[in-house]
Design an enzyme around this catalytic site. Structure first.
Site, PDB file in Angstrom:
ATOM      1  N   SER A  24      27.410  41.110  49.977  1.00  0.00           N
ATOM      2  CA  SER A  24      28.151  39.899  49.640  1.00  0.00           C
ATOM      3  C   SER A  24      27.352  38.621  49.903  1.00  0.00           C
ATOM      4  O   SER A  24      26.671  38.480  50.928  1.00  0.00           O
ATOM      5  CB  SER A  24      29.454  39.839  50.441  1.00  0.00           C
ATOM      6  OG  SER A  24      30.119  38.617  50.191  1.00  0.00           O
ATOM      7  N   LEU A  25      27.493  37.675  48.989  1.00  0.00           N
ATOM      8  CA  LEU A  25      26.889  36.352  49.144  1.00  0.00           C
ATOM      9  C   LEU A  25      27.901  35.333  49.671  1.00  0.00           C
ATOM     10  O   LEU A  25      27.550  34.177  49.897  1.00  0.00           O
ATOM     11  CB  LEU A  25      26.342  35.870  47.796  1.00  0.00           C
ATOM     12  CG  LEU A  25      25.286  36.769  47.153  1.00  0.00           C
ATOM     13  CD1 LEU A  25      24.865  36.204  45.797  1.00  0.00           C
ATOM     14  CD2 LEU A  25      24.077  36.926  48.061  1.00  0.00           C
ATOM     15  N   SER A  26      29.126  35.761  49.872  1.00  0.00           N
ATOM     16  CA  SER A  26      30.163  34.827  50.313  1.00  0.00           C
ATOM     17  C   SER A  26      29.861  34.143  51.643  1.00  0.00           C
ATOM     18  O   SER A  26      30.137  32.946  51.796  1.00  0.00           O
ATOM     19  CB  SER A  26      31.514  35.544  50.381  1.00  0.00           C
ATOM     20  OG  SER A  26      31.947  35.887  49.082  1.00  0.00           O
ATOM     21  N   LYS A  75      41.965  44.338  46.090  1.00  0.00           N
ATOM     22  CA  LYS A  75      42.682  43.217  45.477  1.00  0.00           C
ATOM     23  C   LYS A  75      44.112  43.552  45.054  1.00  0.00           C
ATOM     24  O   LYS A  75      44.975  42.665  45.042  1.00  0.00           O
ATOM     25  CB  LYS A  75      41.903  42.689  44.272  1.00  0.00           C
ATOM     26  CG  LYS A  75      40.599  42.002  44.639  1.00  0.00           C
ATOM     27  CD  LYS A  75      39.918  41.411  43.411  1.00  0.00           C
ATOM     28  CE  LYS A  75      38.625  40.709  43.786  1.00  0.00           C
ATOM     29  NZ  LYS A  75      37.982  40.052  42.638  1.00  0.00           N
ATOM     30  N   ASN A  96      42.773  37.788  45.652  1.00  0.00           N
ATOM     31  CA  ASN A  96      41.403  37.719  46.168  1.00  0.00           C
ATOM     32  C   ASN A  96      41.290  36.784  47.367  1.00  0.00           C
ATOM     33  O   ASN A  96      40.233  36.704  47.992  1.00  0.00           O
ATOM     34  CB  ASN A  96      40.421  37.287  45.075  1.00  0.00           C
ATOM     35  CG  ASN A  96      40.423  35.795  44.840  1.00  0.00           C
ATOM     36  OD1 ASN A  96      41.495  35.166  44.806  1.00  0.00           O
ATOM     37  ND2 ASN A  96      39.246  35.209  44.667  1.00  0.00           N
ATOM     38  N   ASP A 111      40.301  33.791  41.490  1.00  0.00           N
ATOM     39  CA  ASP A 111      39.405  34.313  40.465  1.00  0.00           C
ATOM     40  C   ASP A 111      39.734  33.721  39.097  1.00  0.00           C
ATOM     41  O   ASP A 111      38.834  33.397  38.312  1.00  0.00           O
ATOM     42  CB  ASP A 111      39.515  35.838  40.374  1.00  0.00           C
ATOM     43  CG  ASP A 111      38.748  36.565  41.454  1.00  0.00           C
ATOM     44  OD1 ASP A 111      37.787  35.986  42.004  1.00  0.00           O
ATOM     45  OD2 ASP A 111      39.098  37.722  41.757  1.00  0.00           O
ATOM     46  N   ALA A 135      39.493  46.962  33.402  1.00  0.00           N
ATOM     47  CA  ALA A 135      40.948  46.949  33.562  1.00  0.00           C
ATOM     48  C   ALA A 135      41.358  46.895  35.032  1.00  0.00           C
ATOM     49  O   ALA A 135      42.499  47.194  35.367  1.00  0.00           O
ATOM     50  CB  ALA A 135      41.559  48.177  32.895  1.00  0.00           C
ATOM     51  N   GLY A 136      40.435  46.504  35.913  1.00  0.00           N
ATOM     52  CA  GLY A 136      40.738  46.384  37.336  1.00  0.00           C
ATOM     53  C   GLY A 136      41.225  44.990  37.707  1.00  0.00           C
ATOM     54  O   GLY A 136      41.652  44.203  36.854  1.00  0.00           O
ATOM     55  N   ARG A 162      44.460  52.837  30.851  1.00  0.00           N
ATOM     56  CA  ARG A 162      44.471  51.724  31.811  1.00  0.00           C
ATOM     57  C   ARG A 162      44.493  50.384  31.087  1.00  0.00           C
ATOM     58  O   ARG A 162      45.162  49.443  31.528  1.00  0.00           O
ATOM     59  CB  ARG A 162      43.248  51.787  32.730  1.00  0.00           C
ATOM     60  CG  ARG A 162      43.281  52.919  33.735  1.00  0.00           C
ATOM     61  CD  ARG A 162      42.306  52.665  34.869  1.00  0.00           C
ATOM     62  NE  ARG A 162      42.763  51.568  35.709  1.00  0.00           N
ATOM     63  CZ  ARG A 162      41.964  50.885  36.552  1.00  0.00           C
ATOM     64  NH1 ARG A 162      40.686  51.191  36.647  1.00  0.00           N
ATOM     65  NH2 ARG A 162      42.439  49.922  37.288  1.00  0.00           N
ATOM     66  N   GLY A 244      27.699  35.804  36.689  1.00  0.00           N
ATOM     67  CA  GLY A 244      28.921  35.430  37.369  1.00  0.00           C
ATOM     68  C   GLY A 244      28.781  34.485  38.546  1.00  0.00           C
ATOM     69  O   GLY A 244      29.765  34.265  39.268  1.00  0.00           O
TER      70      GLY A 244
END
Length: 278
Positions: A24-26, A75, A96, A111, A135-136, A162, A244
């Site tokens: 993660s870059l958070s 999520k 999120n 998001d 589809a998530g 889905r 993204g």
């Protein structure tokens, strides 16, 4: 009520709960935001297996904890663990961002607005059908946001059932790749994890990107590698493609603002990401 966070003797904390979490870059972004805002806070990414999520979420009620971000696979499964949901989170069916307010845990989804802000920055066409791959939880946010903006949305997923379930809830139309009129699609969003950490993987193998209109944007929510195979092949066909990182920065900015009341410029989040996604 003013939720701006004052600097106190106790350092406020926030987290990312994900599995895996090491990539993660958070933490880079949020710790840079704490510094910019003059808050002696700390943000940590923690690997949280699904079985441990209820206990970790309950722990967010402790004093000094602002809340948490959630990534795969949490999520959707987090919903019943929260006290309240924002309108967006309830409609999307995915969270999120958890916000801690006086012992209560509120689920939100940054998001969706984060994606729309990133698409605006990228100069995405605002007319014509949009195709969403996946589809998530991320796809749900994308479909809801694009539908709210008045777009026709086509959902393409490896498992047709889905995609159909998603569109029954949020609208849009589930389509197989071969059934999409790609010459009309002005926005293609990869909301699947295909390509994450793998420069050779793609959600659209053997796809002719020249089918898309010349003005179309291919937006890949994946940001590591910085240029995915999907993006590379789109650019080779002369189509505009973005990763993204913009969405990552915008959703983080909105989460930080919800936690602290401080509106940190998105550039602070983007600068914290410079050079770390190759």
């Amino acid at each position: 009520m003013d939720h701006s966070l004052a600097v106190t003797g106790t350092a406020p904390r926030a987290f990312l709960f994900a599995d895996p979490a090491a990539h993660s870059l958070s933490p880079r972004m949020h710790n840079a935001a704490f510094e910019w805002a003059g808050i002696s806070g700390q943000y940590q990414a923690q690997q949280v297996p699904a079985a441990d999520l209820p206990a970790r979420v309950e722990g967010l009620r402790q004093p000094g904890i602002l809340g948490a971000n959630l990534s795969l696979p949490h999520k959707e499964s987090v919903l019943p663990l929260l006290d309240a949901l924002s309108d967006a989170a309830r409609a999307i069916g995915a969270v999120n961002t958890i916000i801690h307010r006086d012992g209560q845990l509120i689920g939100d989804n940054t998001d969706a607005p984060g994606l729309m802000a990133a698409l605006d920055d990228a100069g995405a066409p605002d007319r014509g059908p949009a195709a969403v791959l996946g589809a998530g939880g991320a796809a749900r946010a994308a479909v809801w946001a694009l539908r709210a903006a008045g777009r026709e949305v086509l959902v393409v997923n490896r498992t047709q059932a889905r995609a159909e379930a998603l569109t029954r809830e949020l609208g849009g139309r589930a389509c197989a790749v071969a059934a999409v009129s790609w010459a009309e699609v002005t926005l293609l969003v990869n909301a699947s994890s295909a390509g994450l950490g793998d420069p050779y993987a793609t959600p659209l193998a053997d796809f002719a990107f020249r089918q898309l209109p010349a003005e179309a944007l291919v937006y890949d929510m994946v940001y590591k590698p910085a240029e995915t195979r999907l993006m590379r092949e789109a650019r080779e066909a002369g189509r505009h493609a973005e990763n993204g990182l913009g969405m990552l920065a915008h959703q983080a900015r909105l989460a930080f603002q919800a936690w602290t009341g401080h509106d940190v410029p998105v550039r602070i989040f983007l600068d914290a990401l410079a050079g770390v996604t190759s």
